[in-house]
Design a protein around this motif. Sequence first.
Motif, PDB file in Angstrom:
ATOM      1  N   LEU A  55      48.995  24.073  60.140  1.00 31.83           N
ATOM      2  CA  LEU A  55      47.967  23.690  60.859  1.00 31.83           C
ATOM      3  C   LEU A  55      47.327  22.224  60.502  1.00 31.83           C
ATOM      4  O   LEU A  55      46.828  21.561  61.230  1.00 31.83           O
ATOM      5  CB  LEU A  55      46.900  24.885  60.741  1.00 31.83           C
ATOM      6  N   VAL A  56      47.478  22.131  59.266  1.00 32.40           N
ATOM      7  CA  VAL A  56      46.989  20.950  58.650  1.00 32.40           C
ATOM      8  C   VAL A  56      48.033  19.556  58.175  1.00 32.40           C
ATOM      9  O   VAL A  56      47.609  18.530  58.529  1.00 32.40           O
ATOM     10  CB  VAL A  56      45.940  21.039  57.407  1.00 32.40           C
ATOM     11  N   LEU A  57      49.193  20.213  57.664  1.00 28.37           N
ATOM     12  CA  LEU A  57      49.901  19.083  57.371  1.00 28.37           C
ATOM     13  C   LEU A  57      50.350  18.038  58.378  1.00 28.37           C
ATOM     14  O   LEU A  57      50.463  16.905  58.203  1.00 28.37           O
ATOM     15  CB  LEU A  57      51.152  19.658  56.387  1.00 28.37           C
ATOM     16  N   PRO A  58      50.849  18.610  59.563  1.00 26.76           N
ATOM     17  CA  PRO A  58      51.457  17.493  60.405  1.00 26.76           C
ATOM     18  C   PRO A  58      50.259  16.794  60.981  1.00 26.76           C
ATOM     19  O   PRO A  58      50.479  15.501  61.255  1.00 26.76           O
ATOM     20  CB  PRO A  58      51.937  18.554  61.569  1.00 26.76           C
ATOM     21  N   VAL A  59      48.965  17.067  61.033  1.00 30.21           N
ATOM     22  CA  VAL A  59      47.868  16.370  61.498  1.00 30.21           C
ATOM     23  C   VAL A  59      47.731  15.416  60.271  1.00 30.21           C
ATOM     24  O   VAL A  59      47.244  14.375  60.786  1.00 30.21           O
ATOM     25  CB  VAL A  59      46.636  17.264  61.739  1.00 30.21           C
ATOM     26  N   SER A  60      47.697  15.600  59.107  1.00 28.44           N
ATOM     27  CA  SER A  60      47.411  14.690  57.961  1.00 28.44           C
ATOM     28  C   SER A  60      48.268  13.700  58.036  1.00 28.44           C
ATOM     29  O   SER A  60      47.876  12.654  57.884  1.00 28.44           O
ATOM     30  CB  SER A  60      47.473  15.584  56.672  1.00 28.44           C
TER      31      SER A  60
ATOM     32  N   GLN B  55      47.633   9.223  59.029  1.00 28.98           N
ATOM     33  CA  GLN B  55      48.074   8.231  58.360  1.00 28.98           C
ATOM     34  C   GLN B  55      48.509   7.009  58.996  1.00 28.98           C
ATOM     35  O   GLN B  55      48.403   5.916  58.595  1.00 28.98           O
ATOM     36  CB  GLN B  55      49.156   8.549  57.158  1.00 28.98           C
ATOM     37  N   LEU B  56      48.958   7.206  60.329  1.00 26.31           N
ATOM     38  CA  LEU B  56      49.335   6.002  61.182  1.00 26.31           C
ATOM     39  C   LEU B  56      48.375   5.560  62.100  1.00 26.31           C
ATOM     40  O   LEU B  56      48.671   4.418  62.533  1.00 26.31           O
ATOM     41  CB  LEU B  56      50.320   6.952  62.275  1.00 26.31           C
ATOM     42  N   GLU B  57      47.163   5.996  61.885  1.00 32.11           N
ATOM     43  CA  GLU B  57      45.817   5.331  62.438  1.00 32.11           C
ATOM     44  C   GLU B  57      46.338   5.183  63.909  1.00 32.11           C
ATOM     45  O   GLU B  57      45.979   4.155  64.560  1.00 32.11           O
ATOM     46  CB  GLU B  57      45.558   4.206  61.714  1.00 32.11           C
TER      47      GLU B  57
ATOM     48  N   ALA C 201      51.919  12.565  67.672  1.00 36.65           N
ATOM     49  CA  ALA C 201      52.638  12.489  66.412  1.00 36.65           C
ATOM     50  C   ALA C 201      52.598  13.837  65.616  1.00 36.65           C
ATOM     51  O   ALA C 201      53.407  14.037  64.838  1.00 36.65           O
ATOM     52  CB  ALA C 201      51.750  11.259  65.627  1.00 36.65           C
ATOM     53  N   SER C 202      51.373  14.542  65.838  1.00 30.72           N
ATOM     54  CA  SER C 202      51.299  15.781  65.191  1.00 30.72           C
ATOM     55  C   SER C 202      52.505  16.729  65.422  1.00 30.72           C
ATOM     56  O   SER C 202      52.972  17.449  64.600  1.00 30.72           O
ATOM     57  CB  SER C 202      49.871  16.335  65.266  1.00 30.72           C
ATOM     58  N   VAL C 203      52.782  16.733  66.713  1.00 28.01           N
ATOM     59  CA  VAL C 203      53.514  17.715  67.293  1.00 28.01           C
ATOM     60  C   VAL C 203      54.754  17.249  66.881  1.00 28.01           C
ATOM     61  O   VAL C 203      55.654  18.248  66.500  1.00 28.01           O
ATOM     62  CB  VAL C 203      53.379  17.905  69.013  1.00 28.01           C
TER      63      VAL C 203
ATOM     64  N   LYS D 272      51.382   3.832  52.459  1.00 34.12           N
ATOM     65  CA  LYS D 272      49.976   3.120  53.057  1.00 34.12           C
ATOM     66  C   LYS D 272      49.543   2.594  51.899  1.00 34.12           C
ATOM     67  O   LYS D 272      48.858   1.471  51.947  1.00 34.12           O
ATOM     68  CB  LYS D 272      49.159   4.317  53.706  1.00 34.12           C
ATOM     69  N   GLN D 273      49.463   3.185  50.524  1.00 27.25           N
ATOM     70  CA  GLN D 273      48.799   2.594  49.685  1.00 27.25           C
ATOM     71  C   GLN D 273      49.218   1.316  49.135  1.00 27.25           C
ATOM     72  O   GLN D 273      48.746   0.298  48.836  1.00 27.25           O
ATOM     73  CB  GLN D 273      48.766   3.586  48.298  1.00 27.25           C
ATOM     74  N   LEU D 274      50.586   1.181  49.210  1.00 26.20           N
ATOM     75  CA  LEU D 274      51.484  -0.073  48.823  1.00 26.20           C
ATOM     76  C   LEU D 274      51.239  -0.878  49.853  1.00 26.20           C
ATOM     77  O   LEU D 274      51.267  -2.349  49.354  1.00 26.20           O
ATOM     78  CB  LEU D 274      52.873   0.305  48.554  1.00 26.20           C
TER      79      LEU D 274
END
Length: 268
Positions: free
Chosen positions: A199-204, A208-210, A219-221, A261-263
């Motif tokens: 439920l959470v990982l694909p959305v997370s 990150q792609l904003e 994108a989540s799907v 994203k951090q880099l």
Amino acid sequence: MELFQYEYMIRAMIVGLVLSIVIPAMGVVIVNRRLAMIGDALSHVSLAGVMFGLLVGINPILGAIITCAVAALSMEWIRRRFPSYGEISTAVIMSTGVGLASILSGFVEGGANFESFLFGTIVAITDFEFYMILAVSAAVVLFLLLNYRKLLYLSFDSISARLAGIRGDRLSGLFVLLTGLTVAISARTVGVLIISSLLVLPVSCALQLELSYKKTHVASVLFGILFTEGGLILSYYLGLKPGGSIVLLGVVTLIVLLVKKQLAGAEK
């Protein structure tokens, strides 16, 4: 590919595709409404429902559906009693699920059958479970499509939603009920200990792609399909548990996106 020579793998891939569309699509609304823990609460309740089904001799998924439906409606009722402390409802339902699962586990015989619901056995679902997953998933997708704009309002600004004439309590209650049914039908396939992650990982990862709200849904799907189908392929060729493979693939992807994203931020 070799795995498509087996009917059970073809069925597993179909079920995985369906669930990887439905679960992340609901997950977007859940995450935006700050209800990420609802999956954990309902998964514990579904585990109690599975045990109940095994005890009384009915299909365990039916037992999970019954208990998750009752739990979802109870969660909404509790939330309305404590409007300023919505997380209380999640904690109460989770505690109830843990308690019931703990008590009922002492009466369940056959550890292997029980373990299949803990970690999922998507390659061993019955015809009844297969068609039930398709039916519930179709109902959930139809609900999400018909109420897309209303759920968007409700996710970001409940006050504006009320001013726009959207009956938030009824819509929220129906959404939580369908979330409970989705968790219940996923008990055998993904596993009750893993469903909240899907439920959470694909959305997370999508966050990150904003992207925009609509593109985040898409994108989540897509991430959900990648994790589910990729996890099934890995589990087949490496001899791993399907549920664990799906989740760990999602975790690795999220870590890669976070590091990237951090880099990228450090270079600016």
